[in-house]
Design a protein around this motif. Structure first.
Motif, PDB file in Angstrom:
ATOM      1  N   TRP A 115      45.344 -61.499   1.302  1.00 49.58           N
ATOM      2  CA  TRP A 115      45.948 -62.775   0.933  1.00 49.58           C
ATOM      3  C   TRP A 115      47.123 -63.047   1.872  1.00 49.58           C
ATOM      4  O   TRP A 115      47.944 -62.154   2.122  1.00 49.58           O
ATOM      5  CB  TRP A 115      46.437 -62.774  -0.506  1.00 49.58           C
ATOM      6  N   VAL A 116      47.190 -64.285   2.315  1.00 51.70           N
ATOM      7  CA  VAL A 116      48.238 -64.749   3.235  1.00 51.70           C
ATOM      8  C   VAL A 116      48.693 -66.108   2.725  1.00 51.70           C
ATOM      9  O   VAL A 116      47.894 -66.859   2.162  1.00 51.70           O
ATOM     10  CB  VAL A 116      47.682 -64.867   4.675  1.00 51.70           C
ATOM     11  N   ARG A 117      49.957 -66.433   2.912  1.00 49.81           N
ATOM     12  CA  ARG A 117      50.423 -67.752   2.497  1.00 49.81           C
ATOM     13  C   ARG A 117      51.194 -68.430   3.616  1.00 49.81           C
ATOM     14  O   ARG A 117      51.678 -67.775   4.546  1.00 49.81           O
ATOM     15  CB  ARG A 117      51.289 -67.661   1.247  1.00 49.81           C
ATOM     16  N   GLN A 118      51.300 -69.735   3.484  1.00 51.31           N
ATOM     17  CA  GLN A 118      52.096 -70.511   4.443  1.00 51.31           C
ATOM     18  C   GLN A 118      52.916 -71.530   3.675  1.00 51.31           C
ATOM     19  O   GLN A 118      52.357 -72.438   3.044  1.00 51.31           O
ATOM     20  CB  GLN A 118      51.217 -71.196   5.477  1.00 51.31           C
ATOM     21  N   TRP A 156      51.841 -62.676   5.610  1.00 49.00           N
ATOM     22  CA  TRP A 156      50.915 -61.759   4.973  1.00 49.00           C
ATOM     23  C   TRP A 156      51.496 -61.280   3.649  1.00 49.00           C
ATOM     24  O   TRP A 156      52.685 -60.939   3.573  1.00 49.00           O
ATOM     25  CB  TRP A 156      50.647 -60.568   5.888  1.00 49.00           C
ATOM     26  N   LEU A 157      50.665 -61.234   2.605  1.00 50.91           N
ATOM     27  CA  LEU A 157      51.128 -60.845   1.280  1.00 50.91           C
ATOM     28  C   LEU A 157      50.558 -59.515   0.800  1.00 50.91           C
ATOM     29  O   LEU A 157      51.283 -58.678   0.249  1.00 50.91           O
ATOM     30  CB  LEU A 157      50.746 -61.915   0.255  1.00 50.91           C
ATOM     31  N   SER A 158      49.247 -59.363   0.945  1.00 47.10           N
ATOM     32  CA  SER A 158      48.611 -58.213   0.311  1.00 47.10           C
ATOM     33  C   SER A 158      47.229 -57.982   0.895  1.00 47.10           C
ATOM     34  O   SER A 158      46.595 -58.922   1.389  1.00 47.10           O
ATOM     35  CB  SER A 158      48.493 -58.469  -1.198  1.00 47.10           C
ATOM     36  N   GLY A 159      46.787 -56.739   0.844  1.00 44.73           N
ATOM     37  CA  GLY A 159      45.451 -56.406   1.298  1.00 44.73           C
ATOM     38  C   GLY A 159      44.816 -55.363   0.399  1.00 44.73           C
ATOM     39  O   GLY A 159      45.513 -54.615  -0.305  1.00 44.73           O
ATOM     40  N   ILE A 160      43.496 -55.317   0.437  1.00 47.43           N
ATOM     41  CA  ILE A 160      42.740 -54.365  -0.363  1.00 47.43           C
ATOM     42  C   ILE A 160      41.565 -53.866   0.467  1.00 47.43           C
ATOM     43  O   ILE A 160      40.934 -54.651   1.183  1.00 47.43           O
ATOM     44  CB  ILE A 160      42.276 -55.020  -1.693  1.00 47.43           C
ATOM     45  N   ASP A 161      41.297 -52.579   0.393  1.00 49.64           N
ATOM     46  CA  ASP A 161      40.213 -52.038   1.208  1.00 49.64           C
ATOM     47  C   ASP A 161      38.860 -52.451   0.620  1.00 49.64           C
ATOM     48  O   ASP A 161      38.784 -53.046  -0.454  1.00 49.64           O
ATOM     49  CB  ASP A 161      40.347 -50.516   1.329  1.00 49.64           C
ATOM     50  N   SER A 162      37.821 -52.111   1.331  1.00 50.14           N
ATOM     51  CA  SER A 162      36.495 -52.598   0.950  1.00 50.14           C
ATOM     52  C   SER A 162      36.070 -52.127  -0.437  1.00 50.14           C
ATOM     53  O   SER A 162      35.405 -52.858  -1.172  1.00 50.14           O
ATOM     54  CB  SER A 162      35.453 -52.156   1.988  1.00 50.14           C
ATOM     55  N   GLY A 163      36.457 -50.918  -0.794  1.00 51.15           N
ATOM     56  CA  GLY A 163      36.067 -50.369  -2.090  1.00 51.15           C
ATOM     57  C   GLY A 163      37.000 -50.698  -3.225  1.00 51.15           C
ATOM     58  O   GLY A 163      36.724 -50.366  -4.387  1.00 51.15           O
ATOM     59  N   GLY A 164      38.106 -51.342  -2.903  1.00 54.27           N
ATOM     60  CA  GLY A 164      39.066 -51.707  -3.934  1.00 54.27           C
ATOM     61  C   GLY A 164      39.969 -50.573  -4.379  1.00 54.27           C
ATOM     62  O   GLY A 164      40.662 -50.689  -5.391  1.00 54.27           O
ATOM     63  N   PRO A 177      46.797 -57.312   9.556  1.00 52.39           N
ATOM     64  CA  PRO A 177      45.374 -57.609   9.673  1.00 52.39           C
ATOM     65  C   PRO A 177      45.058 -58.544  10.827  1.00 52.39           C
ATOM     66  O   PRO A 177      45.821 -59.462  11.126  1.00 52.39           O
ATOM     67  CB  PRO A 177      45.047 -58.274   8.337  1.00 52.39           C
ATOM     68  N   ILE A 178      43.943 -58.279  11.444  1.00 48.06           N
ATOM     69  CA  ILE A 178      43.403 -59.217  12.432  1.00 48.06           C
ATOM     70  C   ILE A 178      42.328 -60.001  11.709  1.00 48.06           C
ATOM     71  O   ILE A 178      41.249 -59.495  11.421  1.00 48.06           O
ATOM     72  CB  ILE A 178      42.834 -58.474  13.647  1.00 48.06           C
ATOM     73  N   VAL A 179      42.680 -61.241  11.383  1.00 49.28           N
ATOM     74  CA  VAL A 179      41.821 -62.035  10.522  1.00 49.28           C
ATOM     75  C   VAL A 179      40.653 -62.603  11.311  1.00 49.28           C
ATOM     76  O   VAL A 179      40.830 -63.205  12.373  1.00 49.28           O
ATOM     77  CB  VAL A 179      42.624 -63.160   9.847  1.00 49.28           C
ATOM     78  N   GLU A 180      39.491 -62.426  10.717  1.00 43.19           N
ATOM     79  CA  GLU A 180      38.258 -62.934  11.329  1.00 43.19           C
ATOM     80  C   GLU A 180      37.903 -64.308  10.762  1.00 43.19           C
ATOM     81  O   GLU A 180      37.448 -65.191  11.496  1.00 43.19           O
ATOM     82  CB  GLU A 180      37.146 -61.925  11.065  1.00 43.19           C
ATOM     83  N   TYR A 181      38.100 -64.471   9.454  1.00 46.99           N
ATOM     84  CA  TYR A 181      37.795 -65.734   8.796  1.00 46.99           C
ATOM     85  C   TYR A 181      38.880 -66.048   7.759  1.00 46.99           C
ATOM     86  O   TYR A 181      39.400 -65.143   7.097  1.00 46.99           O
ATOM     87  CB  TYR A 181      36.437 -65.678   8.077  1.00 46.99           C
ATOM     88  N   TRP A 182      39.147 -67.343   7.640  1.00 44.47           N
ATOM     89  CA  TRP A 182      40.110 -67.858   6.662  1.00 44.47           C
ATOM     90  C   TRP A 182      39.409 -68.764   5.667  1.00 44.47           C
ATOM     91  O   TRP A 182      38.456 -69.468   6.025  1.00 44.47           O
ATOM     92  CB  TRP A 182      41.188 -68.685   7.361  1.00 44.47           C
ATOM     93  N   GLY A 183      39.933 -68.783   4.430  1.00 46.37           N
ATOM     94  CA  GLY A 183      39.536 -69.807   3.502  1.00 46.37           C
ATOM     95  C   GLY A 183      40.280 -71.092   3.797  1.00 46.37           C
ATOM     96  O   GLY A 183      41.093 -71.159   4.729  1.00 46.37           O
ATOM     97  N   GLN A 184      40.025 -72.108   2.987  1.00 45.73           N
ATOM     98  CA  GLN A 184      40.665 -73.407   3.222  1.00 45.73           C
ATOM     99  C   GLN A 184      42.047 -73.489   2.579  1.00 45.73           C
ATOM    100  O   GLN A 184      42.814 -74.400   2.888  1.00 45.73           O
ATOM    101  CB  GLN A 184      39.774 -74.541   2.688  1.00 45.73           C
ATOM    102  N   GLY A 185      42.343 -72.536   1.690  1.00 49.99           N
ATOM    103  CA  GLY A 185      43.653 -72.472   1.053  1.00 49.99           C
ATOM    104  C   GLY A 185      43.717 -73.194  -0.279  1.00 49.99           C
ATOM    105  O   GLY A 185      42.945 -74.117  -0.547  1.00 49.99           O
ATOM    106  N   THR A 186      44.655 -72.759  -1.101  1.00 50.93           N
ATOM    107  CA  THR A 186      44.922 -73.408  -2.379  1.00 50.93           C
ATOM    108  C   THR A 186      46.431 -73.525  -2.547  1.00 50.93           C
ATOM    109  O   THR A 186      47.173 -72.582  -2.252  1.00 50.93           O
ATOM    110  CB  THR A 186      44.275 -72.642  -3.554  1.00 50.93           C
ATOM    111  N   GLN A 187      46.878 -74.672  -2.980  1.00 49.70           N
ATOM    112  CA  GLN A 187      48.318 -74.947  -3.066  1.00 49.70           C
ATOM    113  C   GLN A 187      48.902 -74.360  -4.341  1.00 49.70           C
ATOM    114  O   GLN A 187      48.370 -74.565  -5.447  1.00 49.70           O
ATOM    115  CB  GLN A 187      48.565 -76.459  -3.046  1.00 49.70           C
ATOM    116  N   VAL A 188      49.992 -73.648  -4.192  1.00 51.66           N
ATOM    117  CA  VAL A 188      50.778 -73.162  -5.322  1.00 51.66           C
ATOM    118  C   VAL A 188      52.164 -73.770  -5.213  1.00 51.66           C
ATOM    119  O   VAL A 188      52.829 -73.639  -4.178  1.00 51.66           O
ATOM    120  CB  VAL A 188      50.857 -71.624  -5.324  1.00 51.66           C
ATOM    121  N   THR A 189      52.590 -74.436  -6.273  1.00 51.76           N
ATOM    122  CA  THR A 189      53.914 -75.047  -6.317  1.00 51.76           C
ATOM    123  C   THR A 189      54.663 -74.493  -7.513  1.00 51.76           C
ATOM    124  O   THR A 189      54.178 -74.583  -8.647  1.00 51.76           O
ATOM    125  CB  THR A 189      53.824 -76.566  -6.410  1.00 51.76           C
TER     126      THR A 189
END
Length: 123
Positions: free
Chosen positions: A36-39, A47-55, A108-120
């Motif tokens: 998870w990353v925020r702007q 960068w906020l947080s990461g989780i490995d493939s197995g969780g 992380p070296i990001v390969e793909y991004w989502g479109q994002g969701t706004q948090v206010t």
């Protein structure tokens, strides 16, 4: 085609909670670490947080450690970010991100991004 679709953002009061989700498709979700990353407005991506493939392994930025929890459900191809004790400075667009490794890293070296969701976060 890789798709990452975030949901769950919205307006919340300071001290409140939100749960963000990221629905992944187009790749073998269980094989890759996720992040998870925020702007925030007028700022670069954080960068906020990461989780490995197995969780099994999770890592957090100091700014969210103890308040945010990352998790994943590999049976549902879903990544989640549970956010508590939200502050106005948490206001941002939140993105989930796929990397090309199963291992998690705070750089992380990001390969793909989502479109994002706004948090206010505001009263």
């Amino acid at each position: 085609e890789v798709q990452l679709v975030e949901s769950g953002g919205g307006l919340v009061q300071p001290g409140g909670s939100l749960r963000l989700s990221c629905a992944a498709s187009g790749f073998t979700f269980s094989s890759y670490a996720m992040h998870w990353v925020r702007q925030a407005p007028r700022k670069g991506r954080e960068w906020l947080s990461g989780i490995d493939s197995g969780g099994q392994i999770t890592i957090y930025a100091e700014s969210v450690k103890g308040r945010f929890t990352i998790s994943r459900d590999n049976t549902k191809n879903t990544l989640t970010l549970q956010m508590t004790s939200l502050k106005p400075e948490d206001t941002a667009v939140y993105y989930c991100a796929k990397v090309s490794s199963a291992l998690v890293s705070p750089f992380p070296i990001v390969e793909y991004w989502g479109q994002g969701t706004q948090v206010t976060v505001s009263s």
